[in-house]
Design a protein around this motif. Structure first.
Motif, short mmCIF file in Angstrom:
data_model
loop_
_atom_site.label_atom_id
_atom_site.label_comp_id
_atom_site.label_asym_id
_atom_site.label_seq_id
_atom_site.Cartn_x
_atom_site.Cartn_y
_atom_site.Cartn_z
N SER A 46 8.83 -1.92 5.87
CA SER A 46 8.77 -2.91 5.87
C SER A 46 9.45 -4.09 6.56
N GLN A 50 4.60 -6.78 6.74
CA GLN A 50 3.42 -5.18 6.11
C GLN A 50 4.73 -4.43 6.71
N PHE A 51 4.04 -2.78 6.74
CA PHE A 51 4.95 -2.32 7.01
C PHE A 51 5.03 -2.50 9.33
#
Length: 356
Positions: A46, A50-51
């Motif tokens: 991450s 977000q990833f």
């Protein structure tokens, strides 16, 4: 909902920056797959928002049952799974998150039936001409129904016979098998393709045309020189080299098949004149079964058949009944005769068709 495990991806949001462990369980927590013990224990990262990417779950975990890539089937009867992401290999950590997904195996199959027009007569779908409205039948032990191409059917798994109907018009020829057996498994998407072509005219003029006043108006010295250069023969098997139109006229009008080489010579002469005078394109494809130059489906170009006929006459100019070369010369004669009568040219576009 997904139909395959490999279709499931994760893209986590609102995870603190860092690397995370991933596992897949049943809804009740029974372990099905985990990244712990794999080649990369913390396969997702991450950036704090977000990833970094969408990660395919299947490729980043190993099965609980045998440690191979992927995750085992859930025991949940509805196909429910739970995916976990955590900074702790012990799951859960304070930042652990989970989500649910379903993998439901399809219970039906898709069958598509297409029809192509085989303008180059090779049996392959490389002409990119498709025919709509051709009648086909789809059947197995429990169903039987007619459809018209192009058709897509949703079917229960099983063995099916897909068969194309033959039209009322007999100038249509199939270039692929008329019937195909298909074994449809759950989730399969199978396409059955039939190929056809139609025969017709291509500018031919008969030996009768070239042996009457219509042909007489067209033939000059160049035509006679062309014919004299061929291995044409007469009724007795001797060479025929026309020196004038009167000789050609009588020879054409008297042609018969007592000596098959004589009739083959007359049909060859007519087609040579057709091509030489621009009525027929020598590269046109005709139906010529029994000739050596034809492809496996029985089709060859006019030029190929003419050259083969001339060679056959050069080899044997006397082929009465019982001669071993007679049937071969007859096949060549029939192909040229049909072409001169505009019966066996492969048409560039589909002809009309009807079904009973």
């Amino acid at each position: 909902d997904y139909t395959n495990k490999e279709d499931v991806y994760i893209r986590g949001t609102n995870f603190p920056a860092g690397y995370y462990y991933v596992k897949v369980t049943t809804p009740g927590g029974g372990l099905l797959g985990t990244s712990v013990g794999s080649s990369c224990w913390t396969p997702v990262h991450s950036n704090g928002v977000q990833f970094d990417q969408c990660y395919q779950i299947w490729s980043i975990v190993i099965k609980a049952s045998d440690s191979t890539t992927g995750f085992d089937d859930t025991t949940n009867p509805d196909g429910n799974y739970k995916v976990w992401a955590s900074s702790s290999s012990g799951f859960p950590g304070s930042d652990s998150k989970t989500d649910m997904f379903n993998v439901i195996a399809p219970t039906t199959s898709i069958l598509e039936v297409l029809k192509f027009y085989d303008a180059n007569a090779n049996g392959l779908d490389d002409d990119l001409q498709y025919i709509l409205g051709w009648k086909v039948n789809i059947s197995n032990t429990s169903v039987w129904f007619d459809r018209y191409t192009n058709v897509t059917e949703t079917l229960v798994p099983g063995m099916y016979t897909v068969e194309e109907y033959e039209p009322v018009e007999d100038h249509w020829k199939n270039t692929t098998p008329l019937s195909v057996e298909v074994d449809l498994g759950a989730g399969d998407e199978v396409t059955v393709i039939f190929g056809n072509l139609c025969l017709g005219g291509g500018g031919g003029h008969t030996k009768g045309f070239w042996g009457n006043k219509n042909g007489a108006e067209l033939i000059d010295g160049d035509d006679l020189t062309l014919l004299s250069g061929l291995n044409l023969t007469n009724a007795t098997g001797s060479d025929f080299d026309p020196s004038n139109y009167a000789a050609l006229e009588g020879w054409l009008q008297g042609a018969n098949a007592v000596n098959m080489a004589y009739m083959l010579s007359a049909q060859l002469a007519a087609m040579e004149l057709n091509v030489f005078n621009g009525f027929v394109d020598g590269n046109s494809i005709i139906y010529a079964p029994g000739t050596n130059g034809a492809n496996i489906l029985g089709y060859a170009t006019v030029n190929t058949v003419m050259a083969e006929a001339d060679a056959a006459l050069g080899t044997d100019s006397w082929t009465p009944d019982g001669d071993p070369n007679r049937s071969y010369q007859e096949a060549l004669k029939n192909s040229l005769d049909d072409a001169n009568n505009n019966l066996n040219f492969v048409q560039p576009l589909p002809c009309s068709f009807t079904f009973v």
